[in-house]
Scaffold this active site. Structure first.
Site, PDB file in Angstrom:
ATOM      1  CB  CYS A   1     -88.729  20.171 -18.519  1.00  0.00           C
ATOM      2  SG  CYS A   1     -87.494  20.971 -17.494  1.00  0.00           S
ATOM      3  CG  HIS A   2     -86.077  23.916 -23.080  1.00  0.00           C
ATOM      4  ND1 HIS A   2     -86.302  25.228 -23.411  1.00  0.00           N
ATOM      5  CD2 HIS A   2     -85.055  23.520 -23.865  1.00  0.00           C
ATOM      6  CE1 HIS A   2     -85.446  25.596 -24.360  1.00  0.00           C
ATOM      7  NE2 HIS A   2     -84.679  24.576 -24.653  1.00  0.00           N
TER       8      HIS A   2
END
Length: 121
Positions: free
Chosen positions: A79-80
């Protein structure tokens, strides 16, 4: 763990973690099977920067789409910053997946530590 007759067996799994550098080494090693790169970010995030060959499945779609994934395949969840991927990996572990690995720091750490050309947001 010892069990007595009629006891319930409980399996405790400890989620694996990889740094961006460790993932880069794995991806560069042709002698190792490539993991599934499960990117759980939203589409607009993936459009900004992503790794080659990802399986894109936004976090909110995981419960309804998990059957599209191989529960026995080594899977690096991305993810980020590493929090959504951690949550998704935990969910999948509780649903029978056996080889889940969280990318620590997510794509932000990948951009900082491996690929400075990767756009940040």
């Amino acid at each position: 763990m010892a069990e007595s007759a009629g006891s319930i067996r409980t399996e405790i799994r400890v989620m694996q973690h990889l740094s961006p550098q460790q993932l880069a080494q794995w991806l560069a090693d042709d002698s190792r099977a490539r993991p599934v790169l499960l990117d759980v970010r939203e589409g607009w995030e993936v459009g900004i920067c992503s790794l080659a060959g990802i399986t894109h499945m936004p976090m909110g779609e995981i419960p309804s789409r998990q059957l599209e994934l191989d529960p026995d395949a080594p899977t690096v969840v991305i993810c980020h910053h590493g929090m959504r991927s951690y949550q998704v990996a935990g969910f999948l572990e509780r649903n029978g997946f056996s080889q889940l690995i969280n990318l620590d720091g997510g794509m932000a750490a990948w951009a900082d530590d491996v690929d400075p050309a990767c756009a940040r947001y």
